[in-house]
Scaffold this active site. Structure first.
Site, PDB file in Angstrom:
ATOM      1  N   HIS A  16       0.812  -1.221   0.000  1.00  0.00           N
ATOM      2  CA  HIS A  16       0.000   0.000   0.000  1.00  0.00           C
ATOM      3  C   HIS A  16       0.839   1.261   0.000  1.00  0.00           C
ATOM      4  O   HIS A  16       0.451   2.269  -0.586  1.00  0.00           O
ATOM      5  CB  HIS A  16      -0.971   0.005   1.169  1.00  0.00           C
ATOM      6  CG  HIS A  16      -2.201  -0.758   0.874  1.00  0.00           C
ATOM      7  ND1 HIS A  16      -3.019  -0.410  -0.174  1.00  0.00           N
ATOM      8  CD2 HIS A  16      -2.730  -1.856   1.435  1.00  0.00           C
ATOM      9  CE1 HIS A  16      -4.010  -1.265  -0.221  1.00  0.00           C
ATOM     10  NE2 HIS A  16      -3.862  -2.164   0.734  1.00  0.00           N
ATOM     11  N   GLU A  72      -5.611 -16.247 -25.957  1.00  0.00           N
ATOM     12  CA  GLU A  72      -4.555 -16.490 -24.978  1.00  0.00           C
ATOM     13  C   GLU A  72      -4.156 -17.963 -24.897  1.00  0.00           C
ATOM     14  O   GLU A  72      -3.338 -18.349 -24.084  1.00  0.00           O
ATOM     15  CB  GLU A  72      -4.948 -15.945 -23.599  1.00  0.00           C
ATOM     16  CG  GLU A  72      -6.309 -16.385 -23.097  1.00  0.00           C
ATOM     17  CD  GLU A  72      -6.707 -15.720 -21.769  1.00  0.00           C
ATOM     18  OE1 GLU A  72      -5.851 -15.145 -21.087  1.00  0.00           O
ATOM     19  OE2 GLU A  72      -7.896 -15.797 -21.426  1.00  0.00           O
ATOM     20  N   ASP A 120      -1.152 -15.113 -20.504  1.00  0.00           N
ATOM     21  CA  ASP A 120      -1.396 -16.547 -20.650  1.00  0.00           C
ATOM     22  C   ASP A 120      -0.859 -17.095 -21.961  1.00  0.00           C
ATOM     23  O   ASP A 120      -0.374 -18.226 -22.004  1.00  0.00           O
ATOM     24  CB  ASP A 120      -2.898 -16.842 -20.539  1.00  0.00           C
ATOM     25  CG  ASP A 120      -3.333 -16.909 -19.088  1.00  0.00           C
ATOM     26  OD1 ASP A 120      -2.627 -17.569 -18.308  1.00  0.00           O
ATOM     27  OD2 ASP A 120      -4.347 -16.293 -18.739  1.00  0.00           O
ATOM     28  N   CYS A 149      -4.348  -6.968 -24.146  1.00  0.00           N
ATOM     29  CA  CYS A 149      -4.558  -6.518 -22.766  1.00  0.00           C
ATOM     30  C   CYS A 149      -3.635  -7.222 -21.776  1.00  0.00           C
ATOM     31  O   CYS A 149      -3.773  -7.059 -20.575  1.00  0.00           O
ATOM     32  CB  CYS A 149      -6.015  -6.700 -22.356  1.00  0.00           C
ATOM     33  SG  CYS A 149      -6.546  -8.414 -22.392  1.00  0.00           S
TER      34      CYS A 149
HETATM   35  C1  PEP Z   1      -3.686 -12.332 -20.005  1.00  0.00           C
HETATM   36  O1  PEP Z   1      -3.700 -13.550 -19.841  1.00  0.00           O
HETATM   37  O2  PEP Z   1      -2.829 -11.740 -20.691  1.00  0.00           O
HETATM   38  C2  PEP Z   1      -4.706 -11.479 -19.362  1.00  0.00           C
HETATM   39  C3  PEP Z   1      -4.807 -10.203 -19.645  1.00  0.00           C
HETATM   40  O3  PEP Z   1      -5.515 -12.026 -18.433  1.00  0.00           O
HETATM   41  P1  PEP Z   1      -5.096 -12.466 -16.952  1.00  0.00           P
HETATM   42  O4  PEP Z   1      -3.750 -11.856 -16.654  1.00  0.00           O
HETATM   43  O5  PEP Z   1      -6.180 -11.959 -16.056  1.00  0.00           O
HETATM   44  O6  PEP Z   1      -5.066 -13.951 -17.050  1.00  0.00           O
HETATM   45 MG    MG Z   2      -5.404 -14.578 -19.082  1.00  0.00          MG
END
Ligand code: PEP
Ligand code: MG
Length: 593
Positions: free
Chosen positions: A197, A439, A463, A510
């Site tokens: 934090h 992914e 992933d 993402c």
């Molecule tokens: C990913 O796998 O890149 C992703 C954005 O999802 P998470 O990190 O929540 O698995």
């Molecule tokens: Mg993922």
């Protein structure tokens, strides 16, 4: 991490960038060191439980007072202290301590210590670093109860006078929120990591911080002159004039750089030759929205909804989910919010979901597989998203799709939910776009077919790298092999983008890779339409986008594709990027600030 006597220099973890120079203020925040342990007679048990309950009640009043007095600049962080109030009565701590007193016939301090140890054991198994580190909140709360039980008083941090650098063993959110933060030039602590934090608050207030220094409280006295370099994780005690001059200059440059970047972060992210790149934020909680807005995000590219399920004892009701989604949708409108359906399992588990222990949880009953099995839980979430879609610009994103059958099944369920709402006369966005996470390597292989079934792709590199290279994303023993610039990964990304574009749908990314400034020109060159990342990374990434032309990025990524090995690629990218953006990167390819 230790002292370099030659330089009076200490190395820790840079938790919040920037340079601060000032006088140290040493806070005595050592934990209650000795916890007495004794056994009780039967007739002492009820009074002991009452003593524990009174200590919890007192802690509640104390937290209430602190919340009332929170300075406006950090009102946003009151949520952390509200969470602490909930932890006070959490089953793991409150009920467990009372149970320990009863069944083991032990005193409240000991019973509480045991409850905390048990909670620590549970948390230590959580692979998500952020959630795992939230055990700190449990420790802070139990420390407060313990102090009340033992009658130990603490120093009031609201009394700090003048502008100082706060040096402490550790700082709880209650500590930080009590300080008059315009008096704090920097934070330095023995404990803590990047997601502690202290780090989170320091980052959102843009106060330089170095944490994890281990013994800094033993080296510093109040009044010492101290330099905090949060960008490099360095602390210098009582510097010589030459060192002081060096850091004054570094501080000046940092302030100039930051001012410019903040001014620019609200400009659209567009390449020099006019190609717009959507720059969006990844969030887990509503509380992050203020950071999203402050850093110039053009919407939410990934709302990881599983955290709504992990943070409470019961499954969230449709109404709770709906209210969360509606609030995000309303705040962000007209910008879009991409809500990813439950990605539970793998390294994210919730005790109340009763998931079976699996040998390979990352390859197990996770995400969409879990939802297609537990259709009621899935439908409840889809109803909540659809209901909220009438009040903003929402999209739905399905995680861990491995092939087209899952898309068909998912769409059938979505259609049923839509029909139910239709029958009930509940409004929703009939055109709500649906997308899938790419992914799993099999989804890349199927991308041409999948693209015909959905409105957008979002590449989850976290992933994708794990599954394509067979590298467990949370196993530190193979962390060095977790390589985003591995030629196979770059090819999988390119194949996905090409398949998406051939079918006329946009392709986002993402995973963490999308927020790494070093990789941005390659990703632009490959033609990504959207990048979604941790809000803090947005200004830097936007700046790189604005300084790059699509044409140059395309040539750059073509060069990268001509190379064979990961090492060659890493070296080439680092060298070119350091030259290209000399004001942003150090020679090792990390950010200058
Ligand atoms: C990913 O796998 O890149 C992703 C954005 O999802 P998470 O990190 O929540 O698995
Ligand atoms: Mg993922």
């Amino acid at each position: 991490m230790g002292k370099d006597p030659a330089k009076g220099d200490l190395k820790g973890i840079g938790a919040s960038a920037g340079v601060a120079i000032g006088q140290a203020y040493l806070v005595d925040r050592s934990r209650v060191k000795v916890v007495y342990q004794y056994l009780l007679d039967e007739n002492q048990l009820e009074p002991e439980k009452d003593r524990f309950k009174a200590a919890v009640d007192k802690a509640e009043v104390q937290l209430h007072q602190i919340i009332e007095e929170i300075p406006v600049e950090i009102q946003d962080h009151a949520g952390i202290l509200d969470a602490h109030r909930l932890i006070l009565r959490d089953r793991m701590i409150y009920d467990q301590t009372l149970e320990n007193i009863q069944t083991e016939q032990i005193n409240a301090e000991w019973a509480l210590k045991k409850a905390v140890e048990k909670a620590e054991e549970i948390f230590s198994k959580i692979k998500d670093e952020y959630i795992r580190n939230r055990i700190k909140d449990v420790a802070d709360v139990s420390e407060r109860i313990l102090r009340n039980l033992t009658g130990t008083e603490v120093e009031k941090l609201s009394d700090i006078q003048g502008q100082v650098i706060v040096v402490a063993h550790d700082l709880s959110p209650a500590d930080t929120t009590q300080m008059r933060l315009n008096n704090v030039l920097g934070f330095v602590t023995d404990m803590g990591g990047k997601t502690s934090h202290t780090a989170i608050i320091a980052q959102s207030l843009e106060i330089p911080a170095v944490v994890g220094l281990e013994h800094i409280t033993q080296e510093v006295r109040s009044g010492d002159l101290i330099i905090v370099d949060g960008s490099d994780g360095r602390v210098v005690l009582n510097p010589d004039p030459e060192t002081l001059a060096f850091f004054q200059q570094k501080k000046k440059k940092y302030v100039e750089y930051r001012t410019k970047m903040d001014q620019e972060s609200h400009l659209p992210a567009e390449t020099l030759d006019g190609i717009p790149i959507k720059t969006r934020a990844n969030i887990e909680f509503l509380e992050e929205i203020s950071a999203v807005l402050a850093h110039g995000a053009e919407g939410i590219g990934l709302f990881r909804t599983e955290f709504l399920y992990l943070s409470q004892k019961e499954l969230p009701s449709e109404q709770t989910l709906f209210e969360n989604f509606r609030q995000v949708a309303r705040i962000m409108a007209p910008h879009p919010v991409t809500i990813r359906t439950l990605d539970i399992g793998g390294d994210k588990f919730a005790s109340h979901l009763d998931l079976a222990e699996e040998m390979n949880p990352a390859l197990g009953l996770r995400a969409i597989r879990f939802c297609l099995k537990e259709v009621d839980i899935f439908k409840r979430q889809l109803r909540a998203i659809l209901r909220a879609s009438s009040e903003g610009n929402l999209k739905i994103l399905f995680p861990m799709i491995s092939g087209i059958d899952e898309v068909f099944q998912t769409k059938t369920i979505l259609k049923e939910v839509k029909e139910d709402l239709e029958r009930e006369g509940i409004p929703f966005d009939r055109q709500i776009p649906i997308g899938i996470m790419i992914e799993i390597p099999s989804a890349v292989a199927m991308a041409d077919m999948l693209a015909k079934e959905v409105d957008f792709f979002s590449i989850g590199t976290n992933d994708l790298i794990q599954y394509a290279l067979a590298i467990d994303r949370v196993n530190e023993h193979v962390a060095h092999m977790y390589q985003p610039l591995h030629p196979a990964i770059l090819r999988l990304i390119r194949q996905t983008i090409e398949a998406g574009h051939r079918a006329g749908i946009p392709v986002a990314m993402c995973g963490e890779m999308a927020g790494e400034p070093l990789y941005i020109p390659i990703l632009l060159g490959l033609g990504l339409d959207e990048l979604s990342m941790n809000p803090i990374s947005i200004p830097r990434v936007k700046r790189i986008i604005r300084m790059t032309s699509y044409k140059a990025a395309k040539e750059f990524s073509d060069q990268v594709f001509a190379l064979n090995t990961t090492e060659e690629i890493n070296e080439y990218v680092r060298r070119e990027m350091v030259q290209w953006f000399a004001d942003s990167f150090k020679s090792d390819g990390t950010m200058l600030y």
